[in-house]
Design a protein around this motif. Structure first.
Motif, PDB file in Angstrom:
ATOM      1  N   ILE A 215      21.500  80.158 -74.263  1.00 50.03           N
ATOM      2  CA  ILE A 215      21.453  81.002 -75.451  1.00 50.03           C
ATOM      3  C   ILE A 215      20.594  82.361 -74.948  1.00 50.03           C
ATOM      4  N   ASN A 216      19.412  81.843 -74.934  1.00 52.88           N
ATOM      5  CA  ASN A 216      18.425  82.979 -74.797  1.00 52.88           C
ATOM      6  C   ASN A 216      18.128  83.580 -73.519  1.00 52.88           C
ATOM      7  N   LEU A 217      18.431  83.128 -72.399  1.00 51.80           N
ATOM      8  CA  LEU A 217      18.476  83.593 -71.242  1.00 51.80           C
ATOM      9  C   LEU A 217      19.638  84.435 -71.445  1.00 51.80           C
ATOM     10  N   GLY A 218      20.862  84.153 -71.908  1.00 50.92           N
ATOM     11  CA  GLY A 218      22.136  84.840 -71.885  1.00 50.92           C
ATOM     12  C   GLY A 218      21.915  85.961 -72.694  1.00 50.92           C
ATOM     13  N   THR A 219      21.362  85.821 -73.910  1.00 54.59           N
ATOM     14  CA  THR A 219      20.876  87.092 -74.687  1.00 54.59           C
ATOM     15  C   THR A 219      20.006  88.135 -74.060  1.00 54.59           C
ATOM     16  N   ALA A 220      18.977  87.592 -73.352  1.00 59.54           N
ATOM     17  CA  ALA A 220      18.002  88.331 -72.775  1.00 59.54           C
ATOM     18  C   ALA A 220      18.654  89.111 -71.693  1.00 59.54           C
ATOM     19  N   LEU A 221      19.388  88.722 -70.995  1.00 62.10           N
ATOM     20  CA  LEU A 221      20.047  89.397 -70.014  1.00 62.10           C
ATOM     21  C   LEU A 221      21.018  90.538 -70.440  1.00 62.10           C
ATOM     22  N   ALA A 222      21.614  89.957 -71.606  1.00 56.85           N
ATOM     23  CA  ALA A 222      22.605  90.868 -72.101  1.00 56.85           C
ATOM     24  C   ALA A 222      21.652  92.092 -72.813  1.00 56.85           C
ATOM     25  N   ALA A 223      20.810  92.071 -73.382  1.00 53.00           N
ATOM     26  CA  ALA A 223      19.629  93.141 -73.906  1.00 53.00           C
ATOM     27  C   ALA A 223      19.197  93.957 -72.622  1.00 53.00           C
ATOM     28  N   ILE A 224      19.057  93.603 -71.417  1.00 57.51           N
ATOM     29  CA  ILE A 224      18.576  94.250 -70.540  1.00 57.51           C
ATOM     30  C   ILE A 224      20.044  94.781 -69.735  1.00 57.51           C
ATOM     31  N   GLY A 225      21.049  94.816 -70.245  1.00 60.13           N
ATOM     32  CA  GLY A 225      22.406  95.557 -69.729  1.00 60.13           C
ATOM     33  C   GLY A 225      23.112  94.732 -69.017  1.00 60.13           C
ATOM     34  N   GLN A 226      23.038  93.409 -68.938  1.00 55.27           N
ATOM     35  CA  GLN A 226      24.075  92.814 -68.105  1.00 55.27           C
ATOM     36  C   GLN A 226      25.305  92.185 -69.020  1.00 55.27           C
ATOM     37  N   LYS A 227      26.168  91.992 -68.391  1.00 60.38           N
ATOM     38  CA  LYS A 227      27.370  91.390 -69.151  1.00 60.38           C
ATOM     39  C   LYS A 227      27.493  90.083 -68.723  1.00 60.38           C
ATOM     40  N   VAL A 228      27.308  89.017 -69.900  1.00 62.43           N
ATOM     41  CA  VAL A 228      27.234  87.741 -69.601  1.00 62.43           C
ATOM     42  C   VAL A 228      28.352  86.848 -70.667  1.00 62.43           C
ATOM     43  N   VAL A 229      28.695  85.773 -69.810  1.00 61.97           N
ATOM     44  CA  VAL A 229      29.598  84.986 -70.603  1.00 61.97           C
ATOM     45  C   VAL A 229      28.858  83.300 -70.579  1.00 61.97           C
ATOM     46  N   ILE A 230      28.681  83.140 -71.702  1.00 61.48           N
ATOM     47  CA  ILE A 230      28.300  81.480 -71.764  1.00 61.48           C
ATOM     48  C   ILE A 230      29.314  80.537 -71.757  1.00 61.48           C
ATOM     49  N   LEU A 231      29.595  79.473 -71.069  1.00 60.26           N
ATOM     50  CA  LEU A 231      30.525  78.703 -70.905  1.00 60.26           C
ATOM     51  C   LEU A 231      29.893  77.276 -71.520  1.00 60.26           C
ATOM     52  N   ASP A 232      30.353  76.736 -72.741  1.00 59.90           N
ATOM     53  CA  ASP A 232      29.890  75.833 -73.396  1.00 59.90           C
ATOM     54  C   ASP A 232      30.561  74.588 -72.763  1.00 59.90           C
ATOM     55  N   LEU A 233      29.881  73.874 -72.120  1.00 60.88           N
ATOM     56  CA  LEU A 233      30.525  72.787 -71.309  1.00 60.88           C
ATOM     57  C   LEU A 233      30.107  71.399 -71.819  1.00 60.88           C
ATOM     58  N   ASP A 234      29.276  71.263 -72.957  1.00 62.66           N
ATOM     59  CA  ASP A 234      28.805  70.244 -73.610  1.00 62.66           C
ATOM     60  C   ASP A 234      29.604  69.945 -74.841  1.00 62.66           C
TER      61      ASP A 234
END
Ligand code: ADP
Ligand code: MG
Length: 271
Positions: free
Chosen positions: A20-39
């Motif tokens: 969640i938070n690495l995904g958010t932080a990557l998005a905050a610095i301009g990356q496009k991110v998809v988290i795939l919930d596999l749990d």
């Protein structure tokens, strides 16, 4: 599009929090991110505020080939961050795929299709982060078979290194049989407590064992990090200035820098 499996078969080490938070932080610095919930527990989906009623098309449907990955993607409240949610149905995947010869490649095929679709639409995604379940089952194997790299969150506690041998053995098996290109993206130390001597000792042991694969950034134990999911928010939206948010931003920068270093290294290598 770089696919990273966030894996450790131990529960409670910070996989979902990191997704969640690495995904958010990557998005905050301009990356496009998809988290795939596999749990099947769906903690990443809940933590990003996706109500159960809105999980009509999930990672389970994608894994079974009933839906394309693109139709399962939901935009989160964080610009640049989307999620493929999961629900408890996913726990039936093991049984439902038992007779499928190619069961370990289900996710790989879905991601290949997604990449093609993005390209056809002139769209892009920089990172897919897979939040793995706390076991080495068919779901984790699917995510390792589909990923470029694996990122291992490790909690700074006495038994941290235990079970890691098993994870590394699984990574080797996946390399031998399913995905020769799988690399170790890195190890991130989580729930670090600087007042606790043990935390420091564990961190030193892990650095000795994994060398420069261990990120400089350590995620501190921080109550704001654990409060945020109950608000359906990443910690960066819940409290941008708390130590946990700062740490995840710093981790995201390391991940992106690592990518740039790898790219320039490859470019300099003779063809
Ligand atoms: P996993 O996905 O590996 O099972 P989680 O990410 O769900 O682990 O984390 C387990 C628990 O620890 C959760 O309650 C989470 O809120 C808490 N937690 C994770 N990271 C931190 C942190 N840096 N500080 C405080 N609590 C944390
Ligand atoms: Mg989890």
């Amino acid at each position: 599009m770089k696919t990273i499996a966030i894996a450790n078969q131990k529960g409670g080490v910070g996989k979902t929090t990191t997704a969640i938070n690495l995904g958010t932080a990557l998005a905050a610095i301009g990356q496009k991110v998809v988290i795939l919930d596999l749990d099947p527990q769906g903690n990443a989906s809940t933590g990003l505020g996706v109500p159960k009623a809105e999980r009509t098309c999930t990672s389970y449907d994608v894994l079974l080939g009933d839906d394309r990955l693109s139709s399962a993607v939901i935009q989160t409240s964080v610009p640049g961050l989307s999620i493929v949610p999961s629900d408890v149905e996913l726990s039936g995947a093991e049984l439902n795929l038992a007779d499928d010869q190619r069961r370990s490649y289900r996710l790989k095929m879905a991601l290949a299709d997604y990449r093609q679709e993005l390209e056809a639409n002139d769209d892009q995604c920089d990172y897919v982060l897979i939040d793995c379940p706390p076991s080495l089952n068919v779901l984790t194997v699917n995510s390792l078979a589909a990923s470029d790299a694996v990122l291992v969150p490790l909690q700074c506690e006495f038994f941290a290194l235990e079970g890691l041998t098993q994870l590394m053995r699984t990574v080797d098996l996946v390399r031998d049989h399913l995905n020769p290109n799988l690399t170790i993206q890195g190890v991130v130390l989580t729930m670090y407590d600087s007042r606790n001597n043990l935390s420091g000792e564990v961190a030193a042991d892990v650095r000795e064992f994994f060398g420069d694969k261990v990120y400089q950034t350590m995620i501190p134990r921080n109550v704001r990090v654990s409060e945020a999911p109950s608000m359906g928010k990443p910690v960066l939206l819940y409290d941008l200035h708390c130590p946990g948010s700062k740490a995840y931003l710093s981790l995201a920068k390391e991940v992106v820098q690592q990518e740039r270093a790898d790219t320039s290294k490859n470019e300099n290598e003779p063809a």
